[in-house]
Design a protein around this motif. Structure first.
Motif, PDB file in Angstrom:
ATOM      1  N   THR A 130       1.880 -15.749 -54.699  1.00  0.00           N
ATOM      2  CA  THR A 130       1.694 -14.315 -55.254  1.00  0.00           C
ATOM      3  C   THR A 130       1.855 -13.302 -54.195  1.00  0.00           C
ATOM      4  OG1 THR A 130      -0.298 -15.144 -56.374  1.00  0.00           O
ATOM      5  CG2 THR A 130      -0.459 -12.926 -56.085  1.00  0.00           C
ATOM      6  N   ILE A 131       2.564 -11.976 -54.615  1.00  0.00           N
ATOM      7  CA  ILE A 131       2.766 -11.135 -53.732  1.00  0.00           C
ATOM      8  C   ILE A 131       2.154  -9.860 -54.225  1.00  0.00           C
ATOM      9  CG2 ILE A 131       4.632  -9.523 -52.689  1.00  0.00           C
ATOM     10  CD1 ILE A 131       6.572 -11.856 -52.789  1.00  0.00           C
ATOM     11  N   ALA A 132       1.298  -9.298 -53.436  1.00  0.00           N
ATOM     12  CA  ALA A 132       0.571  -8.238 -53.983  1.00  0.00           C
ATOM     13  C   ALA A 132       0.270  -7.052 -52.880  1.00  0.00           C
ATOM     14  CB  ALA A 132      -1.147  -8.858 -54.116  1.00  0.00           C
ATOM     15  N   GLN A 133      -0.284  -5.998 -53.537  1.00  0.00           N
ATOM     16  CA  GLN A 133      -0.490  -4.925 -52.657  1.00  0.00           C
ATOM     17  C   GLN A 133      -1.906  -4.852 -52.650  1.00  0.00           C
ATOM     18  OE1 GLN A 133       2.064  -2.627 -51.885  1.00  0.00           O
ATOM     19  NE2 GLN A 133       3.451  -3.939 -53.100  1.00  0.00           N
ATOM     20  N   VAL A 134      -2.262  -4.263 -51.358  1.00  0.00           N
ATOM     21  CA  VAL A 134      -3.777  -4.055 -50.868  1.00  0.00           C
ATOM     22  C   VAL A 134      -4.469  -3.177 -51.863  1.00  0.00           C
ATOM     23  CG1 VAL A 134      -5.537  -3.581 -49.360  1.00  0.00           C
ATOM     24  CG2 VAL A 134      -3.422  -4.824 -48.540  1.00  0.00           C
ATOM     25  N   ALA A 135      -5.570  -3.638 -52.718  1.00  0.00           N
ATOM     26  CA  ALA A 135      -6.356  -2.796 -53.275  1.00  0.00           C
ATOM     27  C   ALA A 135      -7.498  -2.432 -52.802  1.00  0.00           C
ATOM     28  CB  ALA A 135      -6.454  -3.451 -54.734  1.00  0.00           C
ATOM     29  N   THR A 136      -8.290  -3.385 -52.116  1.00  0.00           N
ATOM     30  CA  THR A 136      -9.609  -3.400 -51.630  1.00  0.00           C
ATOM     31  C   THR A 136      -9.188  -2.467 -50.386  1.00  0.00           C
ATOM     32  OG1 THR A 136     -10.567  -5.345 -52.326  1.00  0.00           O
ATOM     33  CG2 THR A 136     -11.579  -4.336 -50.502  1.00  0.00           C
ATOM     34  N   LYS A 137     -10.036  -1.346 -50.198  1.00  0.00           N
ATOM     35  CA  LYS A 137      -9.862  -0.404 -49.077  1.00  0.00           C
ATOM     36  C   LYS A 137     -10.976  -0.731 -47.965  1.00  0.00           C
ATOM     37  CE  LYS A 137      -6.567   2.045 -50.972  1.00  0.00           C
ATOM     38  NZ  LYS A 137      -5.208   1.817 -50.209  1.00  0.00           N
ATOM     39  N   ALA A 138     -10.621  -1.198 -46.758  1.00  0.00           N
ATOM     40  CA  ALA A 138     -11.221  -1.576 -45.516  1.00  0.00           C
ATOM     41  C   ALA A 138     -11.245  -0.191 -44.798  1.00  0.00           C
ATOM     42  CB  ALA A 138     -10.892  -2.549 -44.648  1.00  0.00           C
ATOM     43  N   ALA A 139     -12.564   0.009 -44.111  1.00  0.00           N
ATOM     44  CA  ALA A 139     -12.626   1.316 -43.122  1.00  0.00           C
ATOM     45  C   ALA A 139     -11.482   0.896 -42.208  1.00  0.00           C
ATOM     46  CB  ALA A 139     -14.069   0.939 -42.621  1.00  0.00           C
ATOM     47  N   THR A 140     -10.939   2.126 -41.866  1.00  0.00           N
ATOM     48  CA  THR A 140      -9.554   2.160 -41.175  1.00  0.00           C
ATOM     49  C   THR A 140     -10.003   1.839 -39.331  1.00  0.00           C
ATOM     50  OG1 THR A 140      -8.889   4.144 -42.121  1.00  0.00           O
ATOM     51  CG2 THR A 140      -8.028   3.721 -39.768  1.00  0.00           C
ATOM     52  N   GLY A 141      -9.264   0.804 -39.009  1.00  0.00           N
ATOM     53  CA  GLY A 141      -9.452   0.423 -37.658  1.00  0.00           C
ATOM     54  C   GLY A 141      -8.855   1.118 -36.852  1.00  0.00           C
ATOM     55  N   ALA A 142      -8.711   0.370 -35.557  1.00  0.00           N
ATOM     56  CA  ALA A 142      -7.723   1.041 -34.479  1.00  0.00           C
ATOM     57  C   ALA A 142      -6.365   1.112 -34.870  1.00  0.00           C
ATOM     58  CB  ALA A 142      -8.208   0.132 -33.108  1.00  0.00           C
ATOM     59  N   THR A 143      -5.897   2.092 -34.221  1.00  0.00           N
ATOM     60  CA  THR A 143      -4.223   2.371 -34.552  1.00  0.00           C
ATOM     61  C   THR A 143      -3.378   1.718 -33.051  1.00  0.00           C
ATOM     62  OG1 THR A 143      -4.724   4.028 -36.043  1.00  0.00           O
ATOM     63  CG2 THR A 143      -2.154   3.639 -35.082  1.00  0.00           C
TER      64      THR A 143
ATOM     65  N   GLU B 133       2.567  -7.362 -48.475  1.00  0.00           N
ATOM     66  CA  GLU B 133       3.750  -6.755 -47.659  1.00  0.00           C
ATOM     67  C   GLU B 133       3.269  -5.415 -47.407  1.00  0.00           C
ATOM     68  OE1 GLU B 133       7.418  -6.942 -50.107  1.00  0.00           O
ATOM     69  OE2 GLU B 133       7.880  -8.896 -49.588  1.00  0.00           O
ATOM     70  N   SER B 134       3.300  -4.887 -46.161  1.00  0.00           N
ATOM     71  CA  SER B 134       2.858  -3.680 -45.638  1.00  0.00           C
ATOM     72  C   SER B 134       3.549  -3.360 -44.368  1.00  0.00           C
ATOM     73  CB  SER B 134       1.268  -3.950 -45.369  1.00  0.00           C
ATOM     74  OG  SER B 134       0.980  -2.795 -44.631  1.00  0.00           O
ATOM     75  N   GLU B 135       4.037  -2.220 -44.635  1.00  0.00           N
ATOM     76  CA  GLU B 135       4.764  -1.368 -43.296  1.00  0.00           C
ATOM     77  C   GLU B 135       3.735  -1.107 -42.274  1.00  0.00           C
ATOM     78  OE1 GLU B 135       7.720  -1.910 -42.858  1.00  0.00           O
ATOM     79  OE2 GLU B 135       8.134  -2.786 -44.939  1.00  0.00           O
ATOM     80  N   ASN B 136       2.510  -0.914 -42.588  1.00  0.00           N
ATOM     81  CA  ASN B 136       1.608  -0.364 -41.567  1.00  0.00           C
ATOM     82  C   ASN B 136       0.676  -1.728 -40.959  1.00  0.00           C
ATOM     83  OD1 ASN B 136       2.097   2.208 -42.385  1.00  0.00           O
ATOM     84  ND2 ASN B 136       0.604   2.023 -44.205  1.00  0.00           N
ATOM     85  N   ALA B 137       1.121  -2.713 -41.181  1.00  0.00           N
ATOM     86  CA  ALA B 137       0.541  -4.028 -40.722  1.00  0.00           C
ATOM     87  C   ALA B 137       0.609  -4.097 -39.318  1.00  0.00           C
ATOM     88  CB  ALA B 137       1.155  -5.428 -41.161  1.00  0.00           C
ATOM     89  N   ALA B 138       1.673  -3.676 -38.657  1.00  0.00           N
ATOM     90  CA  ALA B 138       2.024  -3.808 -37.322  1.00  0.00           C
ATOM     91  C   ALA B 138       1.180  -2.443 -36.588  1.00  0.00           C
ATOM     92  CB  ALA B 138       3.429  -3.893 -37.006  1.00  0.00           C
ATOM     93  N   THR B 139       0.712  -1.539 -36.990  1.00  0.00           N
ATOM     94  CA  THR B 139       0.294  -0.443 -36.441  1.00  0.00           C
ATOM     95  C   THR B 139      -1.362  -0.237 -36.753  1.00  0.00           C
ATOM     96  OG1 THR B 139       0.911   1.023 -38.335  1.00  0.00           O
ATOM     97  CG2 THR B 139       2.394   0.675 -36.339  1.00  0.00           C
ATOM     98  N   GLU B 140      -1.748  -0.722 -37.687  1.00  0.00           N
ATOM     99  CA  GLU B 140      -3.177  -0.749 -38.239  1.00  0.00           C
ATOM    100  C   GLU B 140      -4.016  -1.906 -38.115  1.00  0.00           C
ATOM    101  OE1 GLU B 140      -2.648   2.741 -41.696  1.00  0.00           O
ATOM    102  OE2 GLU B 140      -3.709   0.815 -42.196  1.00  0.00           O
ATOM    103  N   LEU B 141      -4.728  -2.126 -36.912  1.00  0.00           N
ATOM    104  CA  LEU B 141      -5.190  -3.374 -36.548  1.00  0.00           C
ATOM    105  C   LEU B 141      -6.148  -3.788 -37.389  1.00  0.00           C
ATOM    106  CD1 LEU B 141      -5.019  -5.087 -34.029  1.00  0.00           C
ATOM    107  CD2 LEU B 141      -7.009  -3.969 -32.962  1.00  0.00           C
ATOM    108  N   GLY B 142      -5.791  -4.844 -38.180  1.00  0.00           N
ATOM    109  CA  GLY B 142      -6.700  -5.753 -38.936  1.00  0.00           C
ATOM    110  C   GLY B 142      -6.810  -5.128 -40.330  1.00  0.00           C
ATOM    111  N   SER B 143      -6.958  -3.775 -40.593  1.00  0.00           N
ATOM    112  CA  SER B 143      -6.872  -3.231 -41.899  1.00  0.00           C
ATOM    113  C   SER B 143      -6.377  -3.846 -42.906  1.00  0.00           C
ATOM    114  CB  SER B 143      -6.671  -1.622 -41.756  1.00  0.00           C
ATOM    115  OG  SER B 143      -7.608  -0.924 -40.854  1.00  0.00           O
ATOM    116  N   ALA B 144      -4.974  -3.960 -43.000  1.00  0.00           N
ATOM    117  CA  ALA B 144      -4.499  -4.874 -44.073  1.00  0.00           C
ATOM    118  C   ALA B 144      -4.924  -6.069 -44.209  1.00  0.00           C
ATOM    119  CB  ALA B 144      -2.894  -4.718 -44.020  1.00  0.00           C
ATOM    120  N   GLN B 145      -5.245  -6.776 -43.144  1.00  0.00           N
ATOM    121  CA  GLN B 145      -5.651  -8.318 -43.470  1.00  0.00           C
ATOM    122  C   GLN B 145      -7.044  -8.363 -44.144  1.00  0.00           C
ATOM    123  OE1 GLN B 145      -4.063  -6.883 -40.649  1.00  0.00           O
ATOM    124  NE2 GLN B 145      -2.411  -8.259 -40.128  1.00  0.00           N
ATOM    125  N   VAL B 146      -7.931  -7.265 -43.682  1.00  0.00           N
ATOM    126  CA  VAL B 146      -9.450  -7.369 -44.429  1.00  0.00           C
ATOM    127  C   VAL B 146      -9.030  -6.925 -45.799  1.00  0.00           C
ATOM    128  CG1 VAL B 146     -11.453  -6.090 -44.480  1.00  0.00           C
ATOM    129  CG2 VAL B 146     -10.408  -6.396 -42.093  1.00  0.00           C
TER     130      VAL B 146
END
Length: 329
Positions: A177-190, A66-79
């Motif tokens: 499983t509901i989790a928080q993103v732990a692995t940090k991916a390089a910031t993508g487009a906003t 669950e991420s409130e930034n998923a709609a604005t950070e292109l792909g980073s949360a998915q990675v």
């Protein structure tokens, strides 16, 4: 001995939080290969409905972030979500839809998780002799099929939408499983702003559609292109076009099927007034059944068509529509 590992599937979601059309085919493919694990990023409060939807589509496990930034950070949360899921489930295989947004996720995931990408596959299978996952690719406009694999490490396969038919067996109670993103991916487009593209309500989206009707320069004009839309609506199909029709201003570029447009792989592809240049065939040649209507009997489109009609589009199509309606009444 069959492959028995966990197969991760990246689930694309709509703005409302529902699985996009690519989810069903990928989960079916994952179920054929091993244990399907759906991985998705969603806004808070939408997990319950999404989980139920994914169970219906055949997910045995559902890994949600669950991420409130998923709609604005292109792909980073998915990675990040995919990288964490790879570690949690010990997965060696990831299936990702070969769409514009998710192709970028595939490349970034391979870097973060130490994997390799097999791009734009039209089939994926487990070879019992070599004990390897094999991805098949349709290349050079569909004239050749190549195969690829990864020797050791994570294999990330982007799968062309529409390549897999049917659905997996529904799972009543997937493991969640509901989790928080732990692995940090390089910031993508906003994403600063989203504007919905105008389209006719009820008409399928071109990419991933089961049926497509496309028009070419042979249709003659922007006004006459309505013949393509009329047949598409009768068939419940998406509307496409050749590059020549787009360049002539008949329809927007978003309709373009071909090497520099959208690649489609429907059950039925109908080409109206399309000559069949290699650029166009590269985007539709893997369609299951191709029907071509063109008054030029030497048009290259007939070389790849399963059924061809030499005739004027404006004579043939109205008769075809009438016959379809008669059979339905």
């Amino acid at each position: 001995m069959a492959y028995t590992g966990n197969v991760l599937v990246l689930i694309e979601t709509t703005r409302e939080g529902s699985p996009k059309s690519t989810a069903a085919g990928l989960l079916r493919l994952a179920a054929d290969l091993g244990t399907p694990v759906a991985v998705a990023v969603t806004a808070s409060g939408r997990s319950e409905d999404l989980t139920a939807d994914l169970g219906v589509l055949g997910a045995t496990h559902v890994y949600l972030v669950e991420s409130e930034n998923a709609a604005t950070e292109l792909g980073s949360a998915q990675v990040g979500a995919m990288a964490d899921a790879v570690h949690k489930y010990g997965a060696n295989l990831v299936l990702i839809p070969a769409t514009n947004d998710s192709n970028a996720v595939a490349g970034r995931l391979a870097i973060v998780a130490g994997g390799s990408v097999a791009a734009d596959a039209v089939a994926v299978r487990f070879d019992e002799e070599s004990q390897e996952i094999i991805a098949s690719h349709s290349v050079f406009g569909g004239d050749f099929t190549t195969e690829s694999t990864v020797e050791g490490g994570l294999m990330v396969v982007t799968v062309r939408p529409g390549s897999t038919e049917g659905r997996a067996v529904p799972v009543a109670s997937p493991v969640i499983t509901i989790a928080q993103v732990a692995t940090k991916a390089a910031t993508g487009a906003t994403i600063d702003e989203v504007t919905e593209a105008a389209g006719k309500a009820g008409r399928p989206v071109l990419r991933g559609a089961k049926s497509v009707v496309s028009g070419g320069r042979g249709v003659g004009s922007k006004e006459a292109f309505s013949v393509v839309e009329e047949l598409a609506d009768v068939l419940g199909a998406a509307v496409g076009a050749s590059r020549a029709a787009v360049d002539a201003g008949y329809v927007p570029q978003s309709y373009q099927v071909g090497q520099t447009g959208v690649t489609v792989n429907p059950q039925l592809y109908v080409a109206l007034g399309i000559s069949g240049a290699i650029q166009h065939r590269a985007g539709m040649q893997t369609s299951k059944t191709i029907v071509a209507i063109n008054k030029d009997e030497d048009a290259p489109i007939f070389d790849v068509a399963d059924f061809g009609i030499v005739g004027d589009v404006f004579t043939v199509v109205p008769q075809l529509i009438e016959e379809i309606n008669n059979r339905r009444s």
